[in-house]
Design a protein around this motif. Structure first.
Motif, PDB file in Angstrom:
ATOM      1  N   LEU A 201      -0.945  -1.590  -6.599  1.00  0.00           N
ATOM      2  CA  LEU A 201      -2.044  -0.833  -6.390  1.00  0.00           C
ATOM      3  C   LEU A 201      -2.423   0.247  -5.260  1.00  0.00           C
ATOM      4  CD1 LEU A 201      -5.272  -0.542  -7.330  1.00  0.00           C
ATOM      5  CD2 LEU A 201      -5.736  -2.693  -5.953  1.00  0.00           C
ATOM      6  N   THR A 252      -6.870  -2.580 -10.390  1.00  0.00           N
ATOM      7  CA  THR A 252      -7.824  -3.397  -9.667  1.00  0.00           C
ATOM      8  C   THR A 252      -8.473  -4.529 -10.436  1.00  0.00           C
ATOM      9  OG1 THR A 252      -8.398  -1.268  -8.487  1.00  0.00           O
ATOM     10  CG2 THR A 252      -9.973  -3.154  -8.368  1.00  0.00           C
ATOM     11  N   ALA A 272     -11.423  -7.685  -3.541  1.00  0.00           N
ATOM     12  CA  ALA A 272     -11.117  -6.991  -4.747  1.00  0.00           C
ATOM     13  C   ALA A 272     -12.236  -6.457  -5.709  1.00  0.00           C
ATOM     14  CB  ALA A 272     -10.135  -8.111  -5.657  1.00  0.00           C
ATOM     15  N   LEU A 275     -13.756  -3.529  -3.764  1.00  0.00           N
ATOM     16  CA  LEU A 275     -12.826  -2.250  -4.184  1.00  0.00           C
ATOM     17  C   LEU A 275     -13.390  -1.699  -5.781  1.00  0.00           C
ATOM     18  CD1 LEU A 275     -10.377  -0.556  -3.918  1.00  0.00           C
ATOM     19  CD2 LEU A 275      -8.864  -2.285  -4.650  1.00  0.00           C
ATOM     20  N   LEU A 276     -13.533  -2.822  -6.742  1.00  0.00           N
ATOM     21  CA  LEU A 276     -13.796  -2.306  -7.991  1.00  0.00           C
ATOM     22  C   LEU A 276     -15.010  -1.698  -7.951  1.00  0.00           C
ATOM     23  CD1 LEU A 276     -12.960  -2.380 -11.005  1.00  0.00           C
ATOM     24  CD2 LEU A 276     -14.247  -4.515 -10.889  1.00  0.00           C
ATOM     25  N   GLU A 279     -14.697   1.927  -6.416  1.00  0.00           N
ATOM     26  CA  GLU A 279     -14.039   2.766  -7.588  1.00  0.00           C
ATOM     27  C   GLU A 279     -14.890   3.356  -8.649  1.00  0.00           C
ATOM     28  OE1 GLU A 279      -9.469   0.518  -7.115  1.00  0.00           O
ATOM     29  OE2 GLU A 279     -10.790   0.303  -8.751  1.00  0.00           O
ATOM     30  N   THR A 313      -8.971  -0.525  -0.607  1.00  0.00           N
ATOM     31  CA  THR A 313      -7.641  -0.994  -1.194  1.00  0.00           C
ATOM     32  C   THR A 313      -6.907  -1.734  -0.080  1.00  0.00           C
ATOM     33  OG1 THR A 313      -7.615   1.137  -2.364  1.00  0.00           O
ATOM     34  CG2 THR A 313      -5.566  -0.120  -2.046  1.00  0.00           C
ATOM     35  N   THR A 316      -8.251  -5.144   0.722  1.00  0.00           N
ATOM     36  CA  THR A 316      -7.684  -6.051  -0.234  1.00  0.00           C
ATOM     37  C   THR A 316      -6.292  -6.584  -0.173  1.00  0.00           C
ATOM     38  OG1 THR A 316      -9.294  -4.982  -1.952  1.00  0.00           O
ATOM     39  CG2 THR A 316      -7.342  -6.360  -2.822  1.00  0.00           C
TER      40      THR A 316
END
Length: 336
Positions: A201, A252, A272, A275-276, A279, A313, A316
């Motif tokens: 990732l 992700t 995580a 992060l999603l 994004e 990122t 994570t």
């Protein structure tokens, strides 16, 4: 005649920064008497200022102020500070010069990190090395910034200027993460294959950032009318960038699902998920600016989102492992 001399001052009478009654001053001077907590605070500050100057650099570009100071290291051929110049507006000059001044703030925070790392007791070599990357990186950025000006905002040099900032953010984040850990070998907090997925990732997000630079160097908002552009098809590079976005979001989501299925630590799952979310928000901004013909305000917001995606990122991936303190000789059991 003078009276009897008072007792000589001892080290206990000297107020050290950590004892200062003003909390703001105490925080600012904490690099001189660092603790593990203050070291981590300075590392986090370095993440913020390095990400911030990457965003303000984009602000220079979208306001057409890239050559507001047409020379380097001076602002004008005759002055280090903005003065009236026949070819440049004072507003553009002030924007560009203001961004140059922010370099000194970034450098100051970097120096504070170095001093903190070197004065930590006991000193940790790993933190000292990571801390030294900051002033070294700021110096490299300053010199590269001069190259950006001297090449009249060539899209390659402008793009590399941003990517160097991204690299500095990564170094700062690692200092932040390591300052909250020990120096023992890393211990996995998730399955080995999940950690590998995290590394993939990171690579995918790195490619995404590079492609974002290519899209920026191909499209509008060059920073100045005299600046050149990449000779690529805008539609093609934008689609390629979008394809990698789908890949990053898919990786992700897979990472998040794997962390939940394996009941990984809550911190990793929350990182995580965050992060999603970043994004998806960044994707909305990207598509909106595309369909609105790339307005300057959304470009600036998109660059801000890019730095947040990168930091999220890194957060994570570093949440998937930890390091324990190295045991002292007294804690090591004697051989039987």
């Amino acid at each position: 005649m003078e009276g009897p001399a008072g007792p000589a001052r001892t080290i206990d009478d000297v107020k050290v920064p950590a004892d200062h009654p003003n909390p703001v001053v105490r925080s600012l001077l904490s690099f001189w008497t660092p603790t593990a907590e203050s070291m981590r605070g300075w590392a986090l500050a370095s993440v913020v200022v390095n990400a911030g100057i990457a965003v303000t650099g984009a602000g220079v570009r979208v306001t057409g102020s890239g050559l507001g100071c047409p020379t380097w290291p001076r602002c004008t051929p005759d002055s280090f500070v903005p003065v009236a110049h026949p070819e440049t507006s004072m507003l553009n000059m002030a924007v560009e010069f203001g961004n140059r001044l922010l370099t000194f703030l970034v450098l100051a925070v970097g120096v504070a990190c170095v001093v903190s790392a070197m004065r930590m007791a006991p000193r940790r070599v790993s933190l000292v090395r990571l801390a030294w990357l900051q002033p070294a990186g700021v110096l490299a950025q300053a010199l590269w910034g001069g190259l950006v000006v001297r090449t009249a905002l060539n899209p390659f040099t402008v793009g590399m200027h941003f990517l160097i900032s991204i690299g500095l953010v990564a170094a700062c984040w690692m200092l932040y993460a390591r300052s909250g850990e020990g120096d023992a070998p890393p211990v996995r907090l998730a399955h080995r294959d999940i950690r590998r997925l995290g590394h993939v990732l990171v690579g995918a997000v790195s490619v995404l950032l590079v492609l974002g630079v290519v899209v920026t160097g191909t499209g509008p908002h060059s920073g100045d009318l005299r600046a050149s552009r990449f000779d690529f098809d805008m539609e093609a590079v934008a689609r390629l960038h979008a394809d990698v976005v789908y890949l990053v979001v898919g990786l992700t989501f897979a990472l998040l699902l794997a962390l939940h299925v394996t009941d990984a630590p809550r911190a990793a799952r929350r990182a995580a998920l965050a992060l999603l979310g970043v994004e998806l928000a960044q994707g909305v901004i990207g598509y909106t600016q595309y369909f609105l013909a790339v307005p300057a305000a959304l470009v600036l917001l998109h660059v801000f989102g890019s730095t947040l995606v990168w930091i999220a990122t890194l957060r994570t991936v570093t949440s998937l492992r930890t390091r324990q303190p190295v045991p002292s000789p007294a804690q090591v059991p004697a051989p039987v």
